[in-house]
Write an enzyme that holds these catalytic residues in place. Structure first.
Site, short mmCIF file in Angstrom:
data_model
loop_
_atom_site.label_atom_id
_atom_site.label_comp_id
_atom_site.label_asym_id
_atom_site.label_seq_id
_atom_site.Cartn_x
_atom_site.Cartn_y
_atom_site.Cartn_z
N ARG A 148 -4.11 -39.17 -5.24
CA ARG A 148 -3.41 -39.81 -6.51
C ARG A 148 -4.56 -40.70 -7.19
NH1 ARG A 148 0.44 -40.84 -2.18
NH2 ARG A 148 2.50 -39.59 -2.47
N LYS A 172 1.83 -44.68 -1.56
CA LYS A 172 2.93 -45.16 -2.15
C LYS A 172 3.63 -46.14 -1.25
CE LYS A 172 4.13 -41.90 -5.88
NZ LYS A 172 5.17 -40.86 -6.25
N HIS A 244 -3.69 -35.92 -11.82
CA HIS A 244 -2.82 -35.35 -11.00
C HIS A 244 -3.04 -33.77 -10.84
CE1 HIS A 244 0.19 -37.18 -8.38
NE2 HIS A 244 1.15 -36.22 -8.58
N ARG A 247 -5.06 -33.12 -7.91
CA ARG A 247 -4.07 -33.12 -6.64
C ARG A 247 -3.47 -31.93 -6.46
NH1 ARG A 247 -1.67 -36.83 -3.00
NH2 ARG A 247 0.62 -36.97 -3.08
N HIS A 270 3.22 -36.90 1.43
CA HIS A 270 4.43 -36.75 1.13
C HIS A 270 5.38 -37.30 2.07
CE1 HIS A 270 3.29 -33.33 -1.93
NE2 HIS A 270 3.35 -34.68 -2.70
N TYR A 279 4.86 -26.21 -3.72
CA TYR A 279 3.63 -25.39 -3.81
C TYR A 279 3.74 -24.02 -3.51
CZ TYR A 279 1.39 -29.94 -4.81
OH TYR A 279 1.28 -31.01 -5.41
#
Length: 298
Positions: A148, A172, A244, A247, A270, A279
């Site tokens: 990120r 995050k 992004h 990524r 994630h 994806y």
């Protein structure tokens, strides 16, 4: 307490108890401040404890005229979280948004770049300048490790474990993960670190920050956007891309070349594999190849 007092209490909860990052907390805060502005502009005098479903419906209806369904859904989700916190702290007995449904948004497929397009963007960097060596290193790192933009600008020299072939990323919610880093990316980081960064006058507090601006401070997220935008204009790439996008391309290219979803999930950081599963929808051809390669009745 007024809205500001409840909001400060909520921010402390998000930071201390939930361990969320500043950017995430700012997003939650913005949603509540937007509600407060609406209430003020429409002379609706209510507190977080007395506000009801009707007032919130009015706010959401007003918001729906200004933002797309995806943003609207995010605002509703953020407000639901705030009122759930008030219930948790025994300030309220109910969540006034409980019966308010979010709009159907569908699943937005992320934009991606072809390997050739990424090569073209990086090749367009002017390496005759010190910023050029830095920009090549940071774009190679972002694409090579699937970072990120916030993770990229916060990367520390002490996070580099090149002997082991990993870098440590703080993602995050301040969750940490180790991501593999290839030899080529390591090479470009070393060139920048040893030949460019050492000649900068580094400001106090940024001694360990890897990527610095010409004033010796941490790069901003906006600067990364600008670097990428300028390069896409330079090569006449008619695509709307952002940091992004690198990524997304990292994950997509891994999947197309046979990587499993669980490995990609761990590298991207994630929390849920359902986030990574998006994806799979990018390349139907890949799914056909999986069936043909592995199913006994192909």
């Amino acid at each position: 307490m007024n809205w500001e007092s409840y909001l400060k209490s909520y921010q402390s909860y998000l930071k201390i108890e939930r361990g969320l990052s500043k950017n995430t907390i700012d997003n939650y805060t913005f949603d509540i401040e937007r509600l407060c502005l609406f209430l003020s502009q429409n002379s609706i005098s209510v507190s977080p404890i007395t506000i009801n479903e009707e007032s919130l419906q009015q706010f959401i209806y007003a918001v729906s005229k200004e933002v797309n369904p995806r943003s609207q859904a995010r605002i509703i989700s953020g407000l639901k979280s705030f009122f759930s916190y008030l219930i948790f702290e025994d300030f309220r007995n109910d969540n006034p948004l409980e019966l308010i449904e979010s709009p159907k948004t569908g699943r937005k497929l992320p934009d991606t770049l072809a390997v050739e397009e990424i090569d073209a963007i990086i090749s367009a960097i002017d390496l005759s300048s010190n910023e050029g060596e830095r920009n090549r290193a940071l774009l190679e790192t972002m694409y090579g490790c699937g970072l990120r933009v916030s993770e990229l600008v916060a990367l520390k020299i002490s996070d580099l474990f090149f002997d082991e072939g990993f870098i440590k990323i703080t993602g995050k919610g301040n969750k940490q993960r180790f991501v593999p880093i290839g030899d080529l990316t390591q090479k470009y980081i070393e060139i920048y670190k040893n030949n460019v960064r050492t000649h900068l006058t580094i400001q106090k507090g940024f001694d360990d920050t890897l990527f610095l601006n010409r004033r010796g401070k941490q790069l901003t997220r906006a600067m990364i956007f600008t670097i990428i935008k300028d390069l896409t204009v330079k090569i006449n790439l008619n695509k709307k891309i952002s940091p992004h996008t690198f990524r997304h391309s990292f994950a997509t290219h891994l999947l197309e070349n046979g990587a499993d979803l669980r490995s990609i999930q761990l590298m991207l950081g994630h929390e849920s594999i359902t986030t990574t599963e998006i994806y799979v929808h990018l390349d139907r051809k890949f799914l056909t190849e999986v069936i043909n390669a592995y199913h006994p009745r192909k």
